[in-house]
Design a protein around this motif. Structure first.
Motif, PDB file in Angstrom:
ATOM      1  N   THR A 199       0.849  -1.178   0.000  1.00  0.00           N
ATOM      2  CA  THR A 199       0.000   0.000   0.000  1.00  0.00           C
ATOM      3  C   THR A 199       0.897   1.245   0.000  1.00  0.00           C
ATOM      4  O   THR A 199       2.120   1.133   0.039  1.00  0.00           O
ATOM      5  CB  THR A 199      -0.934   0.024   1.221  1.00  0.00           C
ATOM      6  OG1 THR A 199      -0.138  -0.053   2.422  1.00  0.00           O
ATOM      7  CG2 THR A 199      -1.906  -1.156   1.189  1.00  0.00           C
ATOM      8  N   ILE A 234      -4.972  -8.116   0.153  1.00  0.00           N
ATOM      9  CA  ILE A 234      -4.907  -6.722   0.605  1.00  0.00           C
ATOM     10  C   ILE A 234      -3.794  -6.030  -0.178  1.00  0.00           C
ATOM     11  O   ILE A 234      -2.671  -6.510  -0.245  1.00  0.00           O
ATOM     12  CB  ILE A 234      -4.609  -6.640   2.119  1.00  0.00           C
ATOM     13  CG1 ILE A 234      -5.725  -7.315   2.916  1.00  0.00           C
ATOM     14  CG2 ILE A 234      -4.430  -5.190   2.556  1.00  0.00           C
ATOM     15  CD1 ILE A 234      -7.077  -6.710   2.740  1.00  0.00           C
ATOM     16  N   GLY A 235      -4.098  -4.874  -0.768  1.00  0.00           N
ATOM     17  CA  GLY A 235      -3.092  -4.094  -1.458  1.00  0.00           C
ATOM     18  C   GLY A 235      -2.719  -4.624  -2.833  1.00  0.00           C
ATOM     19  O   GLY A 235      -3.357  -5.516  -3.391  1.00  0.00           O
ATOM     20  N   GLY A 262      -8.271  -2.902  -1.908  1.00  0.00           N
ATOM     21  CA  GLY A 262      -7.347  -1.778  -1.972  1.00  0.00           C
ATOM     22  C   GLY A 262      -6.205  -2.018  -2.941  1.00  0.00           C
ATOM     23  O   GLY A 262      -6.178  -3.007  -3.679  1.00  0.00           O
ATOM     24  N   SER A 263      -5.216  -1.108  -2.933  1.00  0.00           N
ATOM     25  CA  SER A 263      -4.139  -1.179  -3.925  1.00  0.00           C
ATOM     26  C   SER A 263      -2.880  -0.498  -3.414  1.00  0.00           C
ATOM     27  O   SER A 263      -2.858   0.062  -2.318  1.00  0.00           O
ATOM     28  CB  SER A 263      -4.589  -0.490  -5.217  1.00  0.00           C
ATOM     29  OG  SER A 263      -4.599   0.926  -5.048  1.00  0.00           O
ATOM     30  N   CYS A 266      -3.484   3.093  -2.329  1.00  0.00           N
ATOM     31  CA  CYS A 266      -4.346   3.375  -1.172  1.00  0.00           C
ATOM     32  C   CYS A 266      -3.528   3.697   0.075  1.00  0.00           C
ATOM     33  O   CYS A 266      -2.517   3.063   0.354  1.00  0.00           O
ATOM     34  CB  CYS A 266      -5.258   2.193  -0.892  1.00  0.00           C
ATOM     35  SG  CYS A 266      -6.465   1.911  -2.208  1.00  0.00           S
ATOM     36  N   PHE A 274      -7.939  -0.831   1.989  1.00  0.00           N
ATOM     37  CA  PHE A 274      -7.070  -2.010   2.016  1.00  0.00           C
ATOM     38  C   PHE A 274      -7.387  -2.847   3.253  1.00  0.00           C
ATOM     39  O   PHE A 274      -6.622  -2.940   4.199  1.00  0.00           O
ATOM     40  CB  PHE A 274      -5.593  -1.614   1.950  1.00  0.00           C
ATOM     41  CG  PHE A 274      -5.196  -0.497   2.887  1.00  0.00           C
ATOM     42  CD1 PHE A 274      -4.602  -0.767   4.100  1.00  0.00           C
ATOM     43  CD2 PHE A 274      -5.419   0.820   2.540  1.00  0.00           C
ATOM     44  CE1 PHE A 274      -4.223   0.258   4.963  1.00  0.00           C
ATOM     45  CE2 PHE A 274      -5.034   1.854   3.386  1.00  0.00           C
ATOM     46  CZ  PHE A 274      -4.449   1.569   4.603  1.00  0.00           C
TER      47      PHE A 274
END
Length: 300
Positions: A199, A234-235, A262-263, A266, A274
């Motif tokens: 993230t 996540i992420g 999320g990414s 984020c 995330f």
């Protein structure tokens, strides 16, 4: 002596079962259903994908008081979900086999955000598409073969899945697989650990401190998987899903698509999605440098 040993073991097993049941009923963080305590089976699919088989059953998703993803129990048929996000190399094989042209390529541009830009300041960059996700000034797909494919729209993602003989996950399917039997906000617990997902690290997008080791996308499987063996839930990149969150207006599914997890872009001060609960949504034909996908196939 044997009888006494058996009784002790029986009492211990009963106590363990009661403690697991209480954890499930009370919704304690990290509670795992006994039925799904062990990692599910894995199957090898087409185009280099490995899938995790999620057993049929009832699962808890959402969170108490969450307007767009309320706490509830869902019943799902068994399905198999990719252990990792679809990579540039995998998407390139699809394009080579079919001649598919993405929405960004048709439009001639995609949205890009880079370090040094103000928060939320995405720009429509000519020439940005999956082959060059950050445009002419960034790396090309063949320099990022094991990174998740980006600058694909929800429609592009659905086309790839159909070619593979699969589909995008539904919102509950994604969440059940991402949770892997847990009831915590993140795959590893309720406290965010910056080194366990890709993230944005920093007070703003003017500077990324790269505590997780990456500025933009990371190669898939760069971080530890969840309890069932899924990486990057996540992420890294938002993952497209079918369906829309609670409260969506009728007909919105024709122009919008949901995204989970999320990414790399984020952050706590911007899009803090995330986690395993929040649900994003975006233009079905929009293309950004932080949107990707994970494939689902039916269990053979």
């Amino acid at each position: 002596m044997v009888v006494r040993t058996l009784r002790v073991r029986s009492v211990a097993l009963l106590a363990a079962a009661i403690s697991i049941l209480l954890a499930m009923v009370m919704g304690l963080p990290g509670a795992v259903s006994p039925l799904h305590a062990e990692p599910p089976a894995r199957i090898t699919g087409k185009n280099g994908h490995v899938f995790i088989v999620v057993p049929e059953g009832s699962y808890e998703v959402g969170a108490k008081g969450h307007e767009r993803n309320p706490l509830r129990t869902v019943t799902l048929k068994s399905y198999a979900i990719a252990e990792a996000e679809t990579t540039n190399a995998q998407f390139a094989a699809f394009v080579e086999a079919t001649g598919y042209v993405t929405d960004a390529e048709k439009r001639g541009s995609g949205k890009v955000a880079v370090e040094g830009m103000p928060d939320w300041a995405w720009e429509q960059i000519p020439g940005a598409h999956w082959r060059k996700p950050f445009g002419d000034n960034g790396k090309s797909w063949d320099e990022l073969k094991d990174h998740p494919v980006t600058q694909i729209s929800g429609a592009d993602a659905a086309a790839y899945c159909a070619w593979l003989g699969g589909r995008l996950p539904t919102l509950p399917e994604w969440e059940v697989a991402a949770r892997a039997g847990k009831a915590t906000r993140y795959p590893w617990g309720n406290k965010y650990d910056v080194k366990l997902a890709n993230t944005w690290n920093g007070e703003s997008h003017m500077k990324d401190t790269k505590e997780d080791g990456y500025l933009y996308t990371a190669p898939v499987k760069s971080f530890p998987p969840n309890a069932w063996g899924l990486y990057d839930v996540i992420g890294n990149v938002f993952e497209y899903c079918t369906g829309l969150p609670a409260g969506a207006r009728p007909g919105e599914e024709k122009r919008l698509v949901a995204g989970r997890g999320g990414s790399w872009w984020c952050s706590a001060n911007t899009c803090s999605f995330f986690n395993l609960v929040d649900i994003g949504q975006m233009d079905r034909h929009g293309s950004l440098a932080n949107q990707g996908m994970r494939v689902v196939v039916e269990v053979p």
